[in-house]
Design an enzyme around this catalytic site. Structure first.
Site, short mmCIF file in Angstrom:
data_model
loop_
_atom_site.label_atom_id
_atom_site.label_comp_id
_atom_site.label_asym_id
_atom_site.label_seq_id
_atom_site.Cartn_x
_atom_site.Cartn_y
_atom_site.Cartn_z
N GLU A 11 9.15 3.00 3.13
CA GLU A 11 9.81 1.80 2.74
C GLU A 11 11.21 3.01 2.31
O GLU A 11 10.95 3.37 2.36
CB GLU A 11 9.82 1.47 1.07
CG GLU A 11 8.48 0.56 1.33
CD GLU A 11 8.62 -0.87 -0.12
OE1 GLU A 11 9.33 0.03 -1.21
OE2 GLU A 11 7.35 -1.51 -0.05
N SER A 52 8.90 -5.82 8.41
CA SER A 52 7.56 -5.69 7.57
C SER A 52 6.85 -6.26 8.76
O SER A 52 6.46 -5.78 10.02
CB SER A 52 7.63 -6.41 6.28
OG SER A 52 6.75 -6.57 5.70
N ALA A 53 6.23 -8.03 8.54
CA ALA A 53 5.90 -8.28 9.12
C ALA A 53 6.58 -8.91 10.39
O ALA A 53 4.96 -8.45 11.36
CB ALA A 53 5.27 -9.96 8.43
N HIS A 73 5.44 -0.23 4.97
CA HIS A 73 5.34 0.15 3.32
C HIS A 73 4.10 0.87 2.60
O HIS A 73 3.77 0.91 2.14
CB HIS A 73 4.76 -1.74 2.75
CG HIS A 73 6.06 -2.15 3.01
ND1 HIS A 73 7.16 -2.77 2.26
CD2 HIS A 73 5.95 -3.62 4.32
CE1 HIS A 73 7.38 -3.99 2.30
NE2 HIS A 73 6.96 -4.76 3.32
N GLY A 123 7.19 -11.33 5.53
CA GLY A 123 6.17 -12.53 4.76
C GLY A 123 5.08 -11.63 5.11
O GLY A 123 4.53 -10.55 5.24
#
Length: 219
Positions: free
Chosen positions: A195, A122-123, A159, A89
């Site tokens: 990714e 991700s985050a 990413h 997020g």
């Protein structure tokens, strides 16, 4: 060092569902000893919906999920956790929430000293590193520090995208932005995770997994 980390670039890969591309790695990572995973949904605004998404997915893998935001005492929840998963997020929102809930130090202690397995996506991968300086996100809130949990001695850019030479877009490439970061003094290495890729860290050994490769930037 008891450190065990699974740092995933992205939660959803094009053409597949939530965590589908790494579900076998997740099951192998948490193994049979872990029955319940503490999920940190604070990178997204709707924490209940996000926790349900993670809970539904992990149930198919044989794990129960507890949302950190559901706990009356977040620090105690971390102390009791068998495994930790921090989802993706907005990285600034996530890190601010970790500081607000006073769990940064406790997560670091549980992972590095107690050997509790830590998964980030991700985050959640960003906050596992030295700092969030190499996130792709907009600073929608201001955490008290950009310093993160510090489970590895480098930064990650999830990413990661290679420059598209056929594109007419004139904005900076990811490579250029990381180069700008390294123009500042005392900045650590940055691993660009494409990714589909993820990093498995066991003690002092790191192994690149997944369907794509990564790129290491040094100062």
């Amino acid at each position: 060092m008891k450190r065990r980390l699974l740092l995933v670039s992205n939660s959803t890969l094009h053409g597949s569902g939530y965590l589908d591309h790494c579900q076998q790695h997740i099951a192998h990572f948490f193994g049979k000893d872990v029955k319940r995973v503490l999920f940190v949904p604070h990178a997204l605004h709707d924490r209940d919906a996000y926790t349900k998404t993670a809970r539904d997915k992990f149930k198919t893998l044989g794990y129960e999920v507890d949302g950190l935001h559901e706990a009356p005492d977040p620090v105690d929840a971390v102390r009791r956790a068998e495994g930790i998963f921090i989802g993706g997020g907005n990285t600034f929102r996530l890190l601010k929430s970790l500081y607000d809930n006073q769990v940064v130090t406790e997560i670091r202690r549980r992972v590095l000293e107690d050997g509790v397995p830590y998964m980030g996506s991700s985050a959640g991968t960003n906050v596992a590193t030295i700092s969030i300086n190499t996130t792709n996100d907009m600073p929608i809130v201001y955490p008290p520090s950009f310093s993160a949990i510090g489970l590895v001695p480098f930064n990650i850019n999830p990413h990661y995208l290679d420059a598209d030479l056929s594109s007419r877009h004139m904005g900076e490439t990811r490579e250029q932005r990381i180069t700008q970061y390294h123009e500042e003094p005392d900045t650590p290495c940055v691993l660009g995770l494409r990714e589909g890729s993820m990093l498995l860290v066991e003690g002092n050994k790191a192994t690149l997994l997944g369907s794509t490769k990564a790129r290491l930037f040094t100062r």
